[in-house]
Design a protein around this motif. Structure first.
Motif, short mmCIF file in Angstrom:
data_model
loop_
_atom_site.label_atom_id
_atom_site.label_comp_id
_atom_site.label_asym_id
_atom_site.label_seq_id
_atom_site.Cartn_x
_atom_site.Cartn_y
_atom_site.Cartn_z
N LEU A 51 -31.21 82.07 26.89
CA LEU A 51 -31.92 82.13 28.23
C LEU A 51 -32.93 83.25 28.03
O LEU A 51 -34.12 83.46 28.00
CB LEU A 51 -31.31 82.40 29.43
N ASN A 52 -32.32 84.60 27.17
CA ASN A 52 -33.21 85.62 26.95
C ASN A 52 -34.26 85.53 25.92
O ASN A 52 -35.21 86.06 25.72
CB ASN A 52 -32.12 86.72 26.32
N LEU A 53 -33.92 84.44 25.04
CA LEU A 53 -34.87 84.15 24.03
C LEU A 53 -36.16 83.54 24.68
O LEU A 53 -37.38 83.94 24.47
CB LEU A 53 -34.63 82.95 23.15
N VAL A 54 -36.12 82.75 25.81
CA VAL A 54 -37.40 82.26 26.51
C VAL A 54 -37.64 83.42 27.49
O VAL A 54 -39.13 83.58 27.60
CB VAL A 54 -36.97 81.07 27.12
N ASN A 55 -36.91 83.84 28.48
CA ASN A 55 -37.17 84.80 29.50
C ASN A 55 -37.59 86.33 28.97
O ASN A 55 -38.54 87.08 29.27
CB ASN A 55 -36.33 84.95 30.38
N GLY A 56 -36.92 86.57 27.85
CA GLY A 56 -36.86 88.03 27.44
C GLY A 56 -37.68 88.39 26.45
O GLY A 56 -38.69 89.15 26.45
N PHE A 57 -37.81 87.44 25.32
CA PHE A 57 -38.64 87.74 24.03
C PHE A 57 -39.81 86.93 24.13
O PHE A 57 -40.78 87.35 23.51
CB PHE A 57 -37.81 87.43 23.12
N THR A 58 -39.83 85.80 24.48
CA THR A 58 -41.15 84.95 24.71
C THR A 58 -41.85 85.18 26.18
O THR A 58 -43.26 84.94 26.28
CB THR A 58 -40.88 83.40 24.63
N GLY A 59 -41.30 85.83 27.04
CA GLY A 59 -41.83 85.84 28.42
C GLY A 59 -42.35 84.80 29.31
O GLY A 59 -43.16 84.89 29.83
N LEU A 60 -41.42 83.80 29.25
CA LEU A 60 -41.54 82.73 30.05
C LEU A 60 -40.32 82.65 31.05
O LEU A 60 -39.31 82.96 31.02
CB LEU A 60 -41.32 81.25 28.96
N PHE A 61 -40.66 82.34 32.18
CA PHE A 61 -39.94 82.50 33.39
C PHE A 61 -39.27 81.00 33.88
O PHE A 61 -39.87 80.02 34.25
CB PHE A 61 -40.36 82.91 34.67
N SER A 62 -38.09 80.56 32.92
CA SER A 62 -37.40 79.43 32.95
C SER A 62 -36.22 79.24 33.91
O SER A 62 -35.36 80.24 33.74
CB SER A 62 -37.17 78.72 31.76
N LEU A 63 -35.98 78.30 34.57
CA LEU A 63 -34.88 78.08 35.50
C LEU A 63 -34.30 76.83 35.26
O LEU A 63 -33.55 75.97 36.21
CB LEU A 63 -35.17 78.20 36.96
N GLY A 64 -34.47 75.94 34.09
CA GLY A 64 -33.82 74.68 33.82
C GLY A 64 -32.75 75.02 32.91
O GLY A 64 -32.30 73.73 32.39
N ILE A 138 -40.60 76.89 38.86
CA ILE A 138 -40.58 75.84 39.76
C ILE A 138 -40.45 74.58 39.05
O ILE A 138 -39.79 73.50 39.28
CB ILE A 138 -41.38 75.79 40.74
N ALA A 139 -41.39 74.61 38.01
CA ALA A 139 -41.36 73.06 37.25
C ALA A 139 -40.19 72.84 36.46
O ALA A 139 -39.64 71.70 36.65
CB ALA A 139 -42.48 73.38 36.34
N THR A 140 -39.42 74.10 35.93
CA THR A 140 -38.13 73.96 34.91
C THR A 140 -36.96 73.50 35.91
O THR A 140 -36.20 72.75 35.50
CB THR A 140 -37.95 75.16 34.18
N LEU A 141 -37.06 74.39 37.19
CA LEU A 141 -36.09 74.10 37.94
C LEU A 141 -36.00 72.58 38.42
O LEU A 141 -35.02 71.86 38.58
CB LEU A 141 -36.06 74.88 39.29
N GLY A 142 -37.29 72.00 38.68
CA GLY A 142 -37.40 70.69 39.08
C GLY A 142 -36.78 69.67 38.07
O GLY A 142 -36.18 68.75 38.14
N PHE A 143 -37.18 69.96 36.76
CA PHE A 143 -36.75 69.23 35.63
C PHE A 143 -35.27 69.18 35.60
O PHE A 143 -34.50 68.24 35.11
CB PHE A 143 -37.37 69.72 34.18
N SER A 144 -34.74 70.32 35.70
CA SER A 144 -33.15 70.34 35.86
C SER A 144 -32.58 69.59 36.67
O SER A 144 -31.47 68.81 36.36
CB SER A 144 -32.91 71.84 35.88
#
Length: 358
Positions: A51-64, A138-144
């Protein structure tokens, strides 16, 4: 004190030997419950790094993340369960014939599970990564949630809400910590590569990164796909440790736990994720006594279920208030940092002793 590369390499080798010796000792001496918490820490290290690869290093806020964990867990479970175990689980609705007789060893099944989760991540990320910030979350949470609901209703494949029970316990101490160690090495190499520098450039300024010739869309999708692969591996390891999985296990609370570790350790810090994964996992169980009857000096309770989470949330709130960047921020532990800390601590101690003798 400035260390040369040879000294750092020697210290790193000694540290790795000490860590493996501790893992070996823990596997031989820990009881069943402490060993389970110890191994769960390793799984959370894998999940936090992904998750840190996405949220921390790429700057994307994913909840999926929980959705990709579910894909990996179910895929690995279906590939490693014997036909007899599948027949025992699918007693209401029979399993589809192509999956009924498949039985693979654990390691190939684990890699296939990660690959299927990566494919799901690619299919989700291709449209969702066009969004940004809260909309992406919101989109990634919805897909999850979509993945979880689909698994609840695909009874001939996933056994629906009944889940899968009696999974082989392949997630031993050496397996989970081996994958945790491999994930750390992989993340260090990835972050220090040209691709990792592209991820950090997008995180810092997407427009500037695009102006410098970085294919922003491709880097985002690749990062999201790699993170999904690692999440699938983590989900499979979790399923084969607890030996049972069902769709309720992969709800939003699981993503929240991993996100909590990432934020607490420091968004964009590998060592921070490792430290926070161990601290959070151990603390959640160390505070479990608060849910039972308490007999303190001024306070007595007959048992307050949920008090553990209240106290844990207060402690986390204090950390966030006074250390908003997390335990490590975006820095990494290094030998130079440790020796600088030791030097500053020694200077502070000497000054304190001089004031005491004055």
């Amino acid at each position: 004190m400035v260390l040369v590369n040879k000294q750092k390499n020697i210290l790193t080798l000694v540290l790795v030997i000490v860590i493996f010796a501790f893992i070996f000792t823990a596997d031989k001496t820990f009881g069943p419950f402490p060993l389970r918490i110890f191994n769960l820490s390793a799984i959370y290290i894998v999940l936090a790094l992904s998750l840190n690869l996405v949220n921390g290093f790429t700057g994307l806020f994913s909840l999926g993340h929980a959705g990709f964990m579910a894909v990996g867990a179910y895929t690995c479970a279906l590939l490693t369960m014997s036909p007899a175990q599948k027949a025992m689980n699918y007693y209401l609705v029979p399993i589809i014939p192509p999956l009924a007789n498949i039985h693979l060893p654990f390691v190939p099944a684990l890699l296939i599970a990660g690959s299927v989760a990566a494919l799901a991540g690619f299919l989700v990320g291709a449209p969702a990564l066009r969004l940004r910030d809260d909309y992406l979350a919101i989109a990634t949470l919805g897909f999850s949630e979509i993945i979880r609901v689909v698994m609840t209703n695909l009874q001939p494949i996933t056994n629906g809400p009944l889940g899968l029970k009696g999974l082989p316990r392949y997630s031993t101490t050496y397996v989970v910590w081996g994958f945790a160690f491999a994930s750390v090495v992989f993340m260090v190499a990835l972050v220090n590569s040209a691709f990792g520098r592209s991820c950090k450039a997008i995180r810092d300024n997407e427009i500037a990164a695009q102006a410098m010739g970085i294919n922003v869309a491709r880097v985002k999708i690749t990062s999201f796909t790699i993170a999904s692969f690692m999440a699938g591996i983590g989900g499979a390891l979790l399923g084969h440790m607890i030996s049972t999985i069902d769709p309720r296990l992969f709800g939003f609370i699981l993503t929240y736990n991993v996100l909590l570790i990432v934020v607490l350790g420091g968004v964009g810090s590998i060592s921070g994720s490792i430290i926070a994964a161990i601290v959070v996992t151990v603390s959640m169980e160390a505070l479990r006594f608060l849910d039972g009857p308490l007999n303190l000096i001024f306070v007595r309770t007959q048992g307050l279920p949920g008090l553990r989470m209240v106290v844990f949330s207060i402690l986390l709130l204090l950390v966030i208030l006074f250390r908003q960047q997390g335990l490590m921020g975006n820095r990494e532990l290094s030998w130079d940092m440790l020796f600088d800390f030791k030097r500053h601590f020694s200077k502070f101690g000497s000054r304190f002793r001089k004031k005491g003798t004055a």
